[in-house]
Design a protein around this motif. Structure first.
Motif, PDB file in Angstrom:
ATOM      1  N   GLY A  91      46.255  43.931  33.798  1.00 49.86           N
ATOM      2  CA  GLY A  91      46.021  43.992  35.238  1.00 49.86           C
ATOM      3  C   GLY A  91      46.436  42.676  35.855  1.00 49.86           C
ATOM      4  O   GLY A  91      46.219  41.615  35.285  1.00 49.86           O
ATOM      5  N   PHE A  92      47.039  42.754  37.032  1.00 46.43           N
ATOM      6  CA  PHE A  92      47.560  41.549  37.669  1.00 46.43           C
ATOM      7  C   PHE A  92      47.004  41.417  39.078  1.00 46.43           C
ATOM      8  O   PHE A  92      47.154  42.321  39.891  1.00 46.43           O
ATOM      9  CB  PHE A  92      49.092  41.625  37.688  1.00 46.43           C
ATOM     10  N   VAL A  93      46.348  40.304  39.351  1.00 48.86           N
ATOM     11  CA  VAL A  93      45.820  40.064  40.694  1.00 48.86           C
ATOM     12  C   VAL A  93      46.609  38.927  41.334  1.00 48.86           C
ATOM     13  O   VAL A  93      46.731  37.843  40.783  1.00 48.86           O
ATOM     14  CB  VAL A  93      44.313  39.700  40.641  1.00 48.86           C
ATOM     15  N   PHE A  94      47.151  39.225  42.510  1.00 48.03           N
ATOM     16  CA  PHE A  94      47.994  38.257  43.208  1.00 48.03           C
ATOM     17  C   PHE A  94      47.159  37.200  43.915  1.00 48.03           C
ATOM     18  O   PHE A  94      45.959  37.345  44.101  1.00 48.03           O
ATOM     19  CB  PHE A  94      48.824  38.969  44.295  1.00 48.03           C
ATOM     20  N   GLN A  95      47.878  36.163  44.361  1.00 48.76           N
ATOM     21  CA  GLN A  95      47.256  35.106  45.147  1.00 48.76           C
ATOM     22  C   GLN A  95      46.730  35.669  46.469  1.00 48.76           C
ATOM     23  O   GLN A  95      45.648  35.340  46.909  1.00 48.76           O
ATOM     24  CB  GLN A  95      48.336  34.057  45.424  1.00 48.76           C
ATOM     25  N   ASN A  96      47.533  36.537  47.078  1.00 47.05           N
ATOM     26  CA  ASN A  96      47.170  37.089  48.369  1.00 47.05           C
ATOM     27  C   ASN A  96      46.903  38.588  48.232  1.00 47.05           C
ATOM     28  O   ASN A  96      47.817  39.359  47.988  1.00 47.05           O
ATOM     29  CB  ASN A  96      48.335  36.847  49.338  1.00 47.05           C
ATOM     30  N   PRO A  97      45.646  39.003  48.403  1.00 45.04           N
ATOM     31  CA  PRO A  97      45.329  40.414  48.177  1.00 45.04           C
ATOM     32  C   PRO A  97      46.054  41.358  49.128  1.00 45.04           C
ATOM     33  O   PRO A  97      46.167  42.547  48.856  1.00 45.04           O
ATOM     34  CB  PRO A  97      43.810  40.481  48.367  1.00 45.04           C
TER      35      PRO A  97
END
Ligand SMILES: Nc1ncnc2c1ncn2[C@@H]1O[C@H](COP(=O)(O)OP(=O)(O)OP(=O)(O)O)[C@@H](O)[C@H]1O
Ligand SMILES: [Mg+2]
Length: 284
Positions: A91-97
Motif C-alpha cells: 500500500g502506498f500513501v502519498f505526501q498529499n492525500p
C-alpha cells in the motif's frame, strides 16, 4: 527463537532514470523483515522516493531507466510482477492525500480499490467496516472529501490502502501537511497498525522526533547510497548523522553531548519523558 521472514530485499541494486547519466540509487543491499517499522531519511534528492518506487513497482513498470540487480517483495521479483498485483501487497500513501482521494464520499473512496480487484460485495462490506473502525473514521463515512480536514483526508487515504490488506505500507512524507499534534496522532496510529496487524511499514519523514517511539529500524541514504542501516536505537546516537542532514532530536543530541563530557548512559533515551526520569533517578 522464531526467525522473522524477510519481506523486502534489494540485492546489488542500482537504478538511473532514463536520460540521466548518473545512477540515482547505487549498490543497494537491504533486507527488511516482516513487521519492521522503518524510517527512511536523507537529504533532499538523495533517492528516498525513488527507493519507495522500487518497492511498489512504479519502477521499473512506470518509470523507465537502467535497472540492475534485484528487488524482491514477499518472495517475488518486482520486475516480474505488474503494478496491480503489487498493489495488493504494497500500500502506498502519498505526501498529499488529494492525489489519492477522488470519489464523492469517504465510503465510495474506500471501496473503489476493492471493487477494482473484483472482491465480492459481502467481503467489501466487511473490509469497509473494519477500516472505518480501525482508523476511527466511522463518522466520516458518508462525507464528501472536500469537507474533510487534512488530517481526516490522510486517514481516509490510509483507510483505502489498508482495505486492500497489504502486507507492506509505504508512506512518503505523510505528515508534511499536518500540524504537529495531528502529525503525532497520525504517526501513533501507524505504530498501532504496525503492532496490531504486524504490518511492515516504511516511512520517509523529516520529523524524526515523531518517529523515534514507533520505528525500530532506520535507513539513511546519501547520494543514492545507503550510509547507515539497522536498529534505530543504535544508529540514532551516531554523531555522523548530522553530516547527512539528519536532524537528530534534541533529546538525543543532549545525550551525545553529555557522553562527550564522560557522562555515560547505559541506554539511549528516545523521548524527553524517559530521559527526565533517568536524570531524576541520578540526581536523587
Ligand atoms: N521521474 C524522474 N526522472 C528523472 N529523474 C528523476 C525523476 N524523479 C526523480 N529524479 C531524480 O532522482 C534524484 C532522487 O530523487 P528522489 O525524488 O528520489 O529524492 P528524494 O530523496 O525523495 O528527495 P526529497 O526529499 O526532495 O523528496 C533527484 O536527483 C531527482 O532529480
Ligand atoms: Mg521524495
Amino acid at each position: 527463537m522464531e526467525t522473522l521472514a524477510e519481506i523486502i530485499k534489494f540485492i546489488n541494486f542500482s537504478f538511473s532514470y532514463s536520460g540521466s547519466t548518473t545512477p540515482i540509487l547505487k549498490n543497494i543491499n537491504l533486507s527488511i523483515e516482516e513487521g519492521d517499522f522503518v524510517l527512511l531519511v536523507g537529504p533532499s534528492g538523495c533517492g528516498k522516493s525513488t527507493l519507495l518506487r522500487c518497492i511498489n513497482g512504479l519502477i521499473p513498470h512506470l518509470y523507465n531507466g537502467a535497472y540492475e540487480g534485484e528487488v524482491i517483495v514477499d518472495g517475488e521479483l518486482v520486475k516480474n510482477k505488474n503494478v496491480n498485483e503489487l498493489a495488493t501487497k504494497v500500500g502506498f500513501v502519498f505526501q498529499n492525500p488529494e492525489n489519492q482521494i477522488f470519489m464523492f464520499s469517504v465510503e465510495k473512496d474506500i471501496v473503489f480499490g476493492l471493487e477494482n480487484i473484483g472482491l465480492e460485495r459481502n467481503e467489501i462490506d466487511i473490509r469497509l467496516k473494519w477500516v472505518l473502525h480501525a482508523l476511527g473514521i466511522e463518522h466520516l463515512r458518508y462525507k464528501p472529501p472536500y469537507e474533510l480536514s487534512d488530517g481526516q483526508k490522510q486517514r481516509v487515504a490510509i483507510a483505502g490502502v489498508l482495505a486492500m490488506k497489504p502486507k507492506i505500507l509505504i508512506l512518503d512524507e505523510p505528515t508534511s501537511l499536518l500540524d504537529p499534534r495531528t502529525a503525532l496522532d497520525f504517526i501513533l496510529l501507524l505504530g498501532e497498525l504496525n503492532k496490531k496487524f504486524g504490518l511492515t511499514i516504511i516511512v520517509v519523514e523529516h520529523r524524526i522526533d515523531l518517529l523515534t517511539n514507533v520505528a525500530n529500524k532506520i535507513i539513511v541514504l546519501d547520494k543514492g547510497e545507503i550510509v547507515f542501516k539497522g536498529l534505530l536505537k543504535e544508529i540514532i546516537k551516531n554523531k555522523n548523522l548530522n553530516l547527512y542532514g539528519v536532524g537528530v532530536p534534541p533529546v538525543i543530541a543532549l545525550q551525545n553531548n553529555l557522553r562527550d563530557e564522560d557522562i555515560i548512559f547505559d541506554e539511549v533515551y528516545l523521548n524527553v519523558k524517559d530521559f527526565a526520569k533517568e536524570i531524576k533517578r541520578r540526581l536523587i
